[in-house]
Each structure stands twice: as C-alpha cells, then as structure tokens.
Scaffold this motif. Structure first.
Motif, short mmCIF file in Angstrom:
data_model
loop_
_atom_site.label_atom_id
_atom_site.label_comp_id
_atom_site.label_asym_id
_atom_site.label_seq_id
_atom_site.Cartn_x
_atom_site.Cartn_y
_atom_site.Cartn_z
N GLN A 289 11.38 32.32 61.48
CA GLN A 289 11.76 31.07 60.85
C GLN A 289 11.91 31.28 59.36
O GLN A 289 10.93 31.49 58.65
N ALA A 290 13.16 31.22 58.89
CA ALA A 290 13.45 31.38 57.47
C ALA A 290 13.46 30.02 56.79
O ALA A 290 13.94 29.04 57.35
N SER A 291 12.94 29.98 55.59
CA SER A 291 12.92 28.74 54.81
C SER A 291 12.93 29.08 53.33
O SER A 291 12.74 30.23 52.93
N GLY A 292 13.13 28.05 52.52
CA GLY A 292 13.05 28.22 51.08
C GLY A 292 14.37 28.23 50.36
O GLY A 292 14.41 28.34 49.13
N GLY A 293 15.46 28.13 51.09
CA GLY A 293 16.76 28.11 50.45
C GLY A 293 17.01 26.81 49.71
O GLY A 293 16.22 25.87 49.78
N LEU B 236 14.53 31.63 43.42
CA LEU B 236 14.10 31.03 44.67
C LEU B 236 13.19 32.03 45.37
O LEU B 236 13.32 33.24 45.19
N ARG B 237 12.29 31.51 46.19
CA ARG B 237 11.49 32.37 47.04
C ARG B 237 11.71 31.96 48.49
O ARG B 237 11.41 30.83 48.89
N LEU B 238 12.23 32.89 49.27
CA LEU B 238 12.45 32.65 50.69
C LEU B 238 11.22 33.12 51.47
O LEU B 238 10.57 34.09 51.09
N GLU C 100 27.47 35.09 43.30
CA GLU C 100 27.77 35.98 44.42
C GLU C 100 26.61 36.17 45.37
O GLU C 100 26.76 36.81 46.42
N ASP C 101 25.44 35.64 45.03
CA ASP C 101 24.31 35.67 45.95
C ASP C 101 24.37 34.51 46.95
O ASP C 101 23.56 34.44 47.87
N THR C 102 25.32 33.62 46.75
CA THR C 102 25.47 32.49 47.66
C THR C 102 25.76 32.97 49.07
O THR C 102 26.71 33.73 49.29
N ALA C 103 24.94 32.55 50.01
CA ALA C 103 25.07 33.00 51.40
C ALA C 103 24.03 32.30 52.24
O ALA C 103 23.11 31.66 51.71
N GLN D 277 17.25 31.62 62.75
CA GLN D 277 18.16 30.75 62.01
C GLN D 277 18.03 31.02 60.53
O GLN D 277 16.95 31.35 60.05
N GLY D 278 19.12 30.90 59.84
CA GLY D 278 19.11 31.22 58.43
C GLY D 278 18.79 30.04 57.54
O GLY D 278 18.62 28.91 57.99
N THR D 279 18.70 30.34 56.26
CA THR D 279 18.50 29.32 55.25
C THR D 279 19.58 29.49 54.19
O THR D 279 19.87 30.61 53.76
N GLN D 280 20.18 28.38 53.80
CA GLN D 280 21.32 28.43 52.88
C GLN D 280 20.84 28.57 51.43
O GLN D 280 19.97 27.81 50.99
N VAL D 281 21.43 29.52 50.74
CA VAL D 281 21.20 29.69 49.31
C VAL D 281 22.53 29.49 48.61
O VAL D 281 23.49 30.18 48.91
N THR D 282 22.56 28.55 47.68
CA THR D 282 23.78 28.27 46.93
C THR D 282 23.47 28.37 45.45
O THR D 282 22.55 27.71 44.94
N VAL D 283 24.20 29.24 44.78
CA VAL D 283 24.02 29.45 43.35
C VAL D 283 25.26 28.92 42.64
O VAL D 283 26.34 29.48 42.77
N SER D 284 25.07 27.84 41.93
CA SER D 284 26.22 27.19 41.31
C SER D 284 25.75 26.31 40.16
O SER D 284 24.65 25.74 40.20
N SER D 285 26.59 26.21 39.16
CA SER D 285 26.29 25.31 38.05
C SER D 285 26.91 23.94 38.29
O SER D 285 26.75 23.04 37.47
#
Length: 123
Positions: free
Chosen positions: A4-8, A17-19, A88-91, A115-123
């Motif tokens: 179980q992934a979390s933290g995104g 962030l810490r996943l 570019e780390d967004t995934a 299941q994954g956790t979404q990480v979005t890096v954006s201003s």
C-alpha cells in the motif's frame, strides 16, 4: 502480498514529499522492496530499492542525491524521501517487492506491485 503506497500529492518545484509503502504478507527481512514510477505516456521506470540484506539501491540517475530510501523493520514499511522535486518527477509512484532479499539488478524483475500514489510537481 499487499503493498500500500501513500504520501503522494501536489507540491511545488523544489519541495519535498515522503512516500510510504506499507507491506503485508511478507517481511522486509526476506524481500527487497522497491519504488517504481510511471509518468503519462512513458514506460514504468525503477526509482529505488531497499533491502535489509543488501542496503539501498537507486536505479534512476536523476534521483541520486535528491531521493533517499529507508525501511522500518518493526513497521514493515519502506519510505521514499523525495527532496528537491522537479516537474519531471511527476508520475504515479508504485512500490513493489522483489523475488528475494536482494534488490533486483533490473527493475523490471520486481515480482508485483500495489496501487500507486500520484505525485505532481507543479507551480
């Protein structure tokens, strides 16, 4: 095996962030746990792997020096601390288990992932 992934979340460039990957069904003592990610339109790539027998391994050169993987055997959880995040780390980030105690040399050799956790890096 359940992973179980979390933290995104959404973070600005340069942020952190810490996943967390909570593992059940196997223990960190016997299986390496890794992180993979998949960006839109791209293939899944290996990020990092933790092994209580073989230490830490980073597959992607782009994360070396910015990401740090660790494991808590008591909690049976693996963490991925991500600093200096870039767009570019967004995934979607997935955690996966290896076939044994050591991290696979090829990230495509991870046995299964949750299941994954979404990480979005954006201003």
């Amino acid at each position: 095996v359940q992973l179980q992934a979390s933290g995104g979340g959404l973070v600005q460039p340069g942020g952190s962030l810490r996943l967390s990957c909570s593992v059940s069904g196997v223990t960190l003592d016997y299986y390496a746990i890794g992180w993979l990610r998949q960006a839109p339109g791209k293939e899944r790539e290996g990020v990092s792997c933790f092994s209580t027998s073989g230490g830490r391994h980073y597959y992607a050169d782009s994360v070396k020096g910015r990401f740090a993987i660790s494991g808590d055997r008591a909690e049976n959880t693996v963490y991925l601390q991500m600093n200096g995040l870039k767009p570019e780390d967004t995934a979607v980030y997935y955690c996966a288990h290896g076939l044994g105690r050591l991290c696979p040399k090829n990230p495509s050799d991870f046995a299964s992932w949750g299941q994954g956790t979404q990480v979005t890096v954006s201003s």
